[in-house]
Design a protein around this motif. Structure first.
Motif, PDB file in Angstrom:
ATOM      1  N   UNK A   7     -48.754  70.769   4.009  1.00 58.15           N
ATOM      2  CA  UNK A   7     -49.153  69.822   2.955  1.00 58.15           C
ATOM      3  C   UNK A   7     -48.012  68.839   2.727  1.00 58.15           C
ATOM      4  N   UNK A   8     -47.581  68.193   3.798  1.00 60.77           N
ATOM      5  CA  UNK A   8     -46.380  67.359   3.763  1.00 60.77           C
ATOM      6  C   UNK A   8     -46.643  65.910   3.360  1.00 60.77           C
ATOM      7  N   UNK A   9     -47.907  65.530   3.180  1.00 59.97           N
ATOM      8  CA  UNK A   9     -48.208  64.196   2.659  1.00 59.97           C
ATOM      9  C   UNK A   9     -47.946  63.078   3.641  1.00 59.97           C
ATOM     10  N   UNK A  10     -47.625  61.908   3.093  1.00 64.03           N
ATOM     11  CA  UNK A  10     -47.370  60.734   3.918  1.00 64.03           C
ATOM     12  C   UNK A  10     -46.227  59.914   3.358  1.00 64.03           C
ATOM     13  N   UNK A  11     -45.927  58.813   4.026  1.00 60.54           N
ATOM     14  CA  UNK A  11     -44.841  57.933   3.587  1.00 60.54           C
ATOM     15  C   UNK A  11     -45.210  56.481   3.895  1.00 60.54           C
ATOM     16  N   UNK A  12     -44.669  55.533   3.122  1.00 61.20           N
ATOM     17  CA  UNK A  12     -44.928  54.121   3.400  1.00 61.20           C
ATOM     18  C   UNK A  12     -44.147  53.656   4.621  1.00 61.20           C
ATOM     19  N   UNK A  13     -44.709  52.717   5.351  1.00 61.97           N
ATOM     20  CA  UNK A  13     -44.051  52.201   6.550  1.00 61.97           C
ATOM     21  C   UNK A  13     -43.879  50.688   6.441  1.00 61.97           C
ATOM     22  N   UNK A  14     -42.863  50.204   7.122  1.00 64.70           N
ATOM     23  CA  UNK A  14     -42.648  48.763   7.222  1.00 64.70           C
ATOM     24  C   UNK A  14     -43.303  48.249   8.497  1.00 64.70           C
ATOM     25  N   UNK A  15     -43.657  46.982   8.529  1.00 64.63           N
ATOM     26  CA  UNK A  15     -44.263  46.432   9.749  1.00 64.63           C
ATOM     27  C   UNK A  15     -43.234  46.327  10.866  1.00 64.63           C
ATOM     28  N   UNK A  16     -43.710  46.239  12.068  1.00 68.20           N
ATOM     29  CA  UNK A  16     -42.826  46.100  13.226  1.00 68.20           C
ATOM     30  C   UNK A  16     -42.471  44.627  13.392  1.00 68.20           C
ATOM     31  N   UNK A  17     -41.370  44.224  12.782  1.00 66.32           N
ATOM     32  CA  UNK A  17     -40.911  42.850  12.897  1.00 66.32           C
ATOM     33  C   UNK A  17     -39.415  42.805  12.620  1.00 66.32           C
ATOM     34  N   UNK A  18     -38.727  41.820  13.159  1.00 67.16           N
ATOM     35  CA  UNK A  18     -37.287  41.708  12.918  1.00 67.16           C
ATOM     36  C   UNK A  18     -36.983  41.596  11.423  1.00 67.16           C
ATOM     37  N   UNK A  19     -35.937  42.276  10.998  1.00 69.78           N
ATOM     38  CA  UNK A  19     -35.434  42.229   9.625  1.00 69.78           C
ATOM     39  C   UNK A  19     -36.384  42.847   8.599  1.00 69.78           C
ATOM     40  N   UNK A  20     -37.320  43.677   9.060  1.00 64.24           N
ATOM     41  CA  UNK A  20     -38.233  44.319   8.112  1.00 64.24           C
ATOM     42  C   UNK A  20     -37.477  45.198   7.122  1.00 64.24           C
ATOM     43  N   UNK A  21     -36.274  45.642   7.512  1.00 58.00           N
ATOM     44  CA  UNK A  21     -35.482  46.497   6.611  1.00 58.00           C
ATOM     45  C   UNK A  21     -35.059  45.763   5.348  1.00 58.00           C
ATOM     46  N   UNK A  22     -35.153  44.421   5.342  1.00 56.57           N
ATOM     47  CA  UNK A  22     -34.782  43.662   4.144  1.00 56.57           C
ATOM     48  C   UNK A  22     -35.806  43.831   3.020  1.00 56.57           C
TER      49      UNK A  22
ATOM     50  N   UNK B   1     -54.802  48.701  -2.291  1.00 54.83           N
ATOM     51  CA  UNK B   1     -54.668  48.984  -3.726  1.00 54.83           C
ATOM     52  C   UNK B   1     -53.220  49.067  -4.165  1.00 54.83           C
ATOM     53  N   UNK B   2     -52.323  49.541  -3.309  1.00 52.99           N
ATOM     54  CA  UNK B   2     -50.910  49.630  -3.702  1.00 52.99           C
ATOM     55  C   UNK B   2     -50.328  48.232  -3.898  1.00 52.99           C
ATOM     56  N   UNK B   3     -50.608  47.334  -2.960  1.00 55.32           N
ATOM     57  CA  UNK B   3     -50.108  45.955  -3.076  1.00 55.32           C
ATOM     58  C   UNK B   3     -50.645  45.282  -4.327  1.00 55.32           C
ATOM     59  N   UNK B   4     -51.936  45.425  -4.577  1.00 60.06           N
ATOM     60  CA  UNK B   4     -52.548  44.735  -5.710  1.00 60.06           C
ATOM     61  C   UNK B   4     -52.097  45.330  -7.034  1.00 60.06           C
ATOM     62  N   UNK B   5     -51.958  46.643  -7.082  1.00 54.43           N
ATOM     63  CA  UNK B   5     -51.483  47.269  -8.315  1.00 54.43           C
ATOM     64  C   UNK B   5     -50.074  46.811  -8.662  1.00 54.43           C
TER      65      UNK B   5
ATOM     66  N   UNK C  12     -49.197  49.792   4.497  1.00 55.34           N
ATOM     67  CA  UNK C  12     -49.743  51.011   5.078  1.00 55.34           C
ATOM     68  C   UNK C  12     -48.851  52.218   4.877  1.00 55.34           C
ATOM     69  N   UNK C  13     -49.445  53.380   5.096  1.00 52.07           N
ATOM     70  CA  UNK C  13     -48.743  54.653   5.016  1.00 52.07           C
ATOM     71  C   UNK C  13     -49.059  55.455   6.268  1.00 52.07           C
ATOM     72  N   UNK C  14     -48.202  56.409   6.574  1.00 51.60           N
ATOM     73  CA  UNK C  14     -48.387  57.248   7.756  1.00 51.60           C
ATOM     74  C   UNK C  14     -48.163  58.705   7.381  1.00 51.60           C
ATOM     75  N   UNK C  15     -48.860  59.635   8.042  1.00 45.71           N
ATOM     76  CA  UNK C  15     -48.687  61.055   7.745  1.00 45.71           C
ATOM     77  C   UNK C  15     -47.287  61.546   8.114  1.00 45.71           C
ATOM     78  N   UNK C  16     -46.771  62.486   7.336  1.00 44.45           N
ATOM     79  CA  UNK C  16     -45.457  63.079   7.603  1.00 44.45           C
ATOM     80  C   UNK C  16     -45.604  64.224   8.608  1.00 44.45           C
TER      81      UNK C  16
END
Length: 480
Positions: free
Chosen positions: A139-154, A178-182, A290-294
């Motif tokens: 039951x490890x849930x998920x985590x948010x991910x960044x898009x695959x693009x340069x400097x996404x860590x910013x 819903x996360x973005x809009x909230x 987006x989010x991805x499973x852990x």
């Protein structure tokens, strides 16, 4: 029969894992649970609970002007993020303590460390020790991910929002779910200048089209700068030299690793160029894309557990994996990613495995809420989904509610029922209004029970309320 250290070992201390562990222990089973972050998981620590408290905080910004319209001599002050964040962290610490107390009170042994599979009945902890169990529940849930693009860590992700040292003056939110809009509504309500990019034609994809259109209109009416059909093509620190080369060149940077309890937030002002030609700097950027499973580095495939295309654990109707001794519930299975659903899945797992009562998970007609401003409550089929299945009638009304109309605000609400022509059952109910989440919980009972439009009609209206419109709509606005 082989001897095991435990009857059940749960990996993951979120709402689903904790509930399953406690209920299993109540049957007399010997249970252990491992969690490498904080008990309570995404919902309690970095999701539903802190987000809803932020929703409450953000709504006060309109209350002051409304109060004056109602005759109160009241003047708003400024929002103190530091004071709110301190109180928020105190509350999250309290809730984490509650979860720990519930587990300890149920005689569940807790391991505050990471666990992974070492075999079909064996778990290896991060201290190198192993434990065996007759059954293992992931039951490890998920985590948010960044898009695959340069400097996404910013850019930040949703986990980082709760760790900001101060509010940015301006923020770009990328995403339309819903996360973005909230968070767009929350941060705008707290006084942040909010710009939102979404690459699709309309926000809240997958929800009822009429409802999502109204929410988008209301967000823009409030002052959120929403750009549809738009995405980032370049980004870099605001004080750095601008990237060279064609827009988007160099894509393919790896997606960021999960950061369950990230510190700090944005690294500073970020310059962004958009696909619509906009180029400007923002104090912060939030990726809600987006989010991805852990499931990474969990030893799953090595022991025979099947993973899906997005890394989710594939399970059957009873939450059992391809390995008979291993089960999985919650967001890690990427079925219906809602906290109450994970809890229900955990309960069904215990019924099946520890009470001898095979119980499939019921994922039909789940009510849910999106905490935008205005809120959105929904259950069942959208108009678009329903009309693709069978002939339907649509009952819908939109109006200015009494409370805000009196205060001179242009806010609109919507009540909508999607009804089967043949059976007269209400196939979908959609509410866009303040407190829609509270309304849909009660309407959801009727829809789940199979109520017909005539059942709604027979119910006497509670007047004057917004929700009375659900039982007073006599004629369909259209058939489909």
């Amino acid at each position: 029969m082989a001897d095991f250290d435990y009857d059940l070992f749960v990996i993951g201390g979120g709402s689903g894992g904790v509930r399953a562990a406690r209920v299993a222990a109540a049957t007399g089973a010997k249970v252990a649970l491992a969690e490498d972050s904080r008990l309570g998981g995404t919902c309690v620590i970095r999701g539903c609970v802190p987000k809803k408290l932020m929703v409450f905080a953000s709504e006060y910004s309109e209350i002051f002007s409304d109060a004056r319209a109602y005759g109160w001599d009241i003047h708003e002050g400024s929002f103190d993020w530091g004071r709110f964040a301190g109180q928020l962290n105190t509350e999250l610490d309290r809730l984490e303590g509650v979860y720990r107390g519930l587990l300890e009170g149920s005689n569940v042994e807790i391991f505050d460390q990471r666990a992974k599979l070492a075999g079909t009945h064996e778990v290896r902890l991060s201290d190198g020790s192993t434990r065996s169990a007759k059954h293992i529940l992931i039951a490890t849930g998920g985590h948010p991910v960044r898009p695959e693009m340069p400097n996404a860590h910013l850019g930040m992700v949703s986990d980082d929002i709760f760790h900001m040292e101060s509010l940015p003056r301006s923020i770009l939110i990328v995403g339309g779910g819903y996360i973005a809009c909230e968070f767009a509504c929350i941060l705008h309500g707290l006084g942040v200048e909010v710009t939102q990019f979404y690459r699709g034609a309309q926000i809240l994809r997958g929800f009822d089209e009429e409802a999502r259109g109204l929410i988008a209109d209301q967000m823009q009416e409030r002052g959120i700068d929403l750009h549809l059909g738009t995405n980032i093509v370049e980004m870099c620190p605001a004080d750095a030299e601008r990237p060279e080369g064609p827009a988007g060149e160099g894509l393919g940077a790896p997606v960021s690793e999960p950061r369950p309890d990230a510190e700090g937030g944005s690294a500073g002002p970020v310059w962004v160029k958009a696909s619509n030609g906009m180029a400007r700097s923002f104090d912060a950027v939030l990726f809600a894309t987006g989010r991805a499973p852990n499931t990474r580095d969990m030893g799953l495939e090595e022991v025979g557990v099947t993973l899906g295309r997005r890394g989710e654990i594939v399970v059957d109707d009873f939450s059992q994996t391809a390995v008979p001794s291993i089960y999985a519930i919650g967001d890690v299975t990427d079925r219906v990613n809602l906290t109450p659903v994970a809890i229900r899945e955990g309960m069904a797992f215990v019924e099946t495995v520890f009470k001898g009562n095979p119980t499939p998970v019921d994922h039909e007609l789940i009510p849910s809420a999106v905490f935008t401003q205005p809120e959105f409550g929904t259950i069942g089929l959208s108009e678009e989904e329903a009309r693709d299945r069978e002939p339907v009638e649509i009952y819908c009304t939109s109006f200015r509610p009494m409370q805000t109309a009196f205060a001179g605000r242009p806010d609109r609400v919507m009540m909508k029922l999607v009804v089967s022509k043949e059976t007269r059952r209400v196939l979908g109910c959609h509410i866009v209004a303040p407190h829609a989440g509270e309304m849909i919980q009660l309407a959801g009972i009727a829809v789940k029970m199979g109520a017909t439009k005539e059942d709604f009609d027979r119910t006497v209206a509670v007047h004057p309320t917004m929700s009375e419109e659900l039982v007073t709509m006599k004629s369909p606005v259209r058939s489909a």
